[in-house]
Scaffold this motif. Structure first.
Motif, PDB file in Angstrom:
ATOM      1  N   UNK A   4       1.118  -1.467  -0.293  1.00  0.00           N
ATOM      2  CA  UNK A   4       0.446   0.030   0.099  1.00  0.00           C
ATOM      3  C   UNK A   4       0.841   1.336  -0.024  1.00  0.00           C
ATOM      4  N   UNK A   5       0.656   2.243  -0.761  1.00  0.00           N
ATOM      5  CA  UNK A   5       0.868   3.160  -0.773  1.00  0.00           C
ATOM      6  C   UNK A   5       0.571   4.639  -0.628  1.00  0.00           C
ATOM      7  N   UNK A   6       0.354   4.992   0.754  1.00  0.00           N
ATOM      8  CA  UNK A   6      -0.663   6.095   1.108  1.00  0.00           C
ATOM      9  C   UNK A   6      -0.177   7.790   0.773  1.00  0.00           C
ATOM     10  N   UNK A   7      -1.295   8.852   0.179  1.00  0.00           N
ATOM     11  CA  UNK A   7      -1.068   9.786   0.235  1.00  0.00           C
ATOM     12  C   UNK A   7      -2.190  10.347   1.101  1.00  0.00           C
ATOM     13  N   UNK A   8      -1.612  10.927   1.590  1.00  0.00           N
ATOM     14  CA  UNK A   8      -2.404  11.692   2.745  1.00  0.00           C
ATOM     15  C   UNK A   8      -2.069  13.551   2.679  1.00  0.00           C
ATOM     16  N   UNK A   9      -3.067  14.056   2.611  1.00  0.00           N
ATOM     17  CA  UNK A   9      -3.252  15.527   2.418  1.00  0.00           C
ATOM     18  C   UNK A   9      -4.437  16.373   3.722  1.00  0.00           C
ATOM     19  N   UNK A  10      -3.399  17.544   3.943  1.00  0.00           N
ATOM     20  CA  UNK A  10      -4.186  18.329   4.709  1.00  0.00           C
ATOM     21  C   UNK A  10      -4.671  20.056   4.050  1.00  0.00           C
ATOM     22  N   UNK A  11      -5.984  20.310   5.037  1.00  0.00           N
ATOM     23  CA  UNK A  11      -6.473  21.263   4.326  1.00  0.00           C
ATOM     24  C   UNK A  11      -6.285  22.610   5.482  1.00  0.00           C
ATOM     25  N   UNK A  12      -6.483  24.170   5.328  1.00  0.00           N
ATOM     26  CA  UNK A  12      -6.604  24.797   5.973  1.00  0.00           C
ATOM     27  C   UNK A  12      -7.769  24.638   6.958  1.00  0.00           C
ATOM     28  N   UNK A  13      -8.615  25.755   7.253  1.00  0.00           N
ATOM     29  CA  UNK A  13      -9.575  25.521   7.554  1.00  0.00           C
ATOM     30  C   UNK A  13     -10.383  26.488   7.474  1.00  0.00           C
TER      31      UNK A  13
END
Length: 537
Positions: free
Chosen positions: A262-271
């Motif tokens: 598994x190759x995980x790609x995680x992204x985060x956003x501001x609010x």
């Protein structure tokens, strides 16, 4: 985790998020479904505001490329791709972000980069799966919005589709964890040479091993941790290290990773949730300009006068101008640690001491009513499952304390999305509101009901067991609190849920004093935008 977060966010900024109410403080904004209320809180009350939005990445595409080329704990993506392989790309469904992000969706941007590299490597056998778990299927329009028009046109419907947790021909049994938790997974994903997962993290509860083990799992595997015992021993959902839910999902994730790379790609956003002229809704009321005060008065007057269905439709058309704050890829453990740092940098607010009473205004949308209705069970889950649990350390409200929410708690259900919710409300809650009794007496029959199963698989209905899990999600809050009061809530619906209701905030505070005593401490949790409190007792 707390120490790492303190290093990433300046103390002065943290302190500015906690404000004490004084005699000249303006009224406080409370969300109440698709409407708004202004309430005057007692002098000496605390208001905990969300931190301001962080600046986003200047070049998102460059950040995606860098993550794929220099992953954490794994070889670069290009080196994992080869002709003749079976590649599956799974991605988060419409339950986040909330509200939906303005286009282009980050999922589609990441997927296009992955596909470009796969084509360059000569990969032909590629499938894209929306990781629904037991949520409702995404419509073609929703899939198109998430992955982008070009990807949709090329892959839908044969190679871009929704995960079906109830298709026995497309599920494989991967065994059990050392704790006896079943691990079942999408057959296509499990038999792939590489599974790429594309995630959006808007709260610290999401991501990590939950993405694959839950999103591509089945009722048999999800019930291992979506149960009353696990929920009551997860303190809190926003602190994965102290969450039995995450411990269980991690054990399942280990089994999954032993079966498929598994190759995980995680992204985060501001609010940054409120766009244009409504951006002031994220600011403390004392900082509203004269023009913003006038804008709010017009907004409140308009929403109060609108027909409820028109008002709901208008709110569900809104999108948020989020910015991307991070993209990380590679092995699940190291990737998720960086993700949690990014989430904490945006959302963590330090709060000293618990309160006797915590107030909060519940908005119109949650993870399970996108383009739908926040029915009474979902209101309960929003208040006691999510808002109560938006903490690390200890809850913002003390044990035996009271939470006061503003929401109309309308007895209304979406007939297509939430059919089993109607029966849960009419049959189950009419009998008992105790999560343990509900689980023992009713869960199995709803989970295995053939009609609910049919609607989940062929229509756009949540799985028959889903309202049970929403009720369990609030089990910790139910056990912790001395009372729950809804200001403006429908009387019949509140009684059915087992809560009290009041016409005004003043009435609710007087009712709360009957539980916690005279001169109680009060903290207002000023959400949305999303954030969580790091509470030190």
């Amino acid at each position: 985790m707390i120490e790492r977060t303190k290093r990433r966010q300046p103390a002065v900024e943290r302190e500015a998020c906690v404000v004490e109410v004084h005699e000249h403080s303006p009224p406080t904004l409370f969300h109440s479904g698709e409407q708004f209320r202004l309430e005057r809180l007692p002098v000496g009350s605390r208001i905990v505001y969300p931190p301001p939005p962080l600046k986003g990445l200047i070049d998102v595409d460059a950040a995606i490329c860098a993550a794929l080329d220099s992953p954490l704990g794994m070889d670069p993506l290009d080196s994992l791709l080869r002709p003749g392989m079976k590649l599956t790309i799974a991605f988060d469904d419409i339950s986040l972000p909330l509200p939906p992000m303005k286009l282009p969706d980050i999922r589609g941007r990441v997927i296009e980069h992955v596909l470009e590299r796969a084509y360059r490597a000569g990969v032909e056998d590629i499938h894209l799966i929306a990781a629904l778990a037991l949520h409702r299927r995404m419509t073609p329009a929703e899939l198109k919005r998430a992955v982008g028009a070009r990807v949709f046109d090329e892959f839908y419907p044969d190679r871009l589709y929704n995960h079906d947790a109830e298709d026995p021909t497309e599920i494989v049994d991967l065994g059990q964890t050392r704790h006896g938790e079943a691990v079942e997974l999408s057959k296509r994903a499990a038999e792939s040479d590489l599974l790429v997962y594309v995630n959006i993290n808007i709260v610290s509860m999401d991501g990590g091993h939950k993405s694959v083990a839950v999103g591509l799992g089945t009722y048999n595997s999800v019930k291992a941790h979506h149960n009353v015992h696990t929920m009551r021993h997860s303190k809190s959902f926003m602190d994965p290290n102290k969450s039995e839910l995450h411990n269980s999902a991690n054990r399942q994730g280990d089994i999954v990773e032993a079966a498929v790379p598994i190759f995980h790609i995680e992204t985060t956003l501001n609010n940054d949730m409120f766009d244009g002229p409504l951006s002031f809704l994220a600011k403390p009321e004392a900082r509203w300009t004269a023009r913003e005060q006038t804008t709010f008065a017009a907004l409140k007057r308009t929403t109060d006068r609108m027909h409820p269905k028109l008002r709901r439709a208008a709110f569900h058309k809104s999108t948020a101008p989020y910015s991307i704050t991070g993209v990380q890829a590679g092995a699940v453990g190291p990737v998720h640690e960086v993700t949690l740092d990014h989430v904490a940098a945006q959302q963590a607010v330090y709060v000293k001491g618990q309160a006797d009473i915590v107030t909060a205004g519940l908005p119109y949308v949650g993870p399970y009513n996108v383009d739908s209705i926040l029915n009474p069970i979902l209101v309960m889950c929003m208040g006691l499952g999510y808002f109560f649990n938006l903490y690390q350390g200890v809850p913002l409200v003390r044990e035996g304390g009271v939470m006061i929410f503003t929401h109309p708690v309308t007895r209304e259900f979406h007939p297509v999305h939430h059919p089993s919710y109607v029966d849960f409300y009419e049959e189950v809650l009419a009998t008992t509101t105790d999560p343990v009794e509900i689980e023992a007496r009713f869960e199995k029959s709803y989970a295995e009901d053939e009609w609910y199963r049919h609607l989940y698989r062929t229509s756009y209905a949540y799985h028959g067991v889903h309202p049970f899990y929403m009720w369990y999600w609030g089990a910790h809050g139910l056990q912790h609190l001395g009372d729950v009061i809804f200001v403006g809530g429908n009387a019949e619906a509140c009684r059915r849920l087992g809560f009290r209701r009041a016409d005004t905030m003043r009435d609710a505070l007087e009712m709360a004093e009957q539980v916690v005593g005279r001169d109680p401490s009060l903290t207002h949790f000023h959400c949305p935008p999303l954030f969580y409190a790091q509470v030190e007792a």
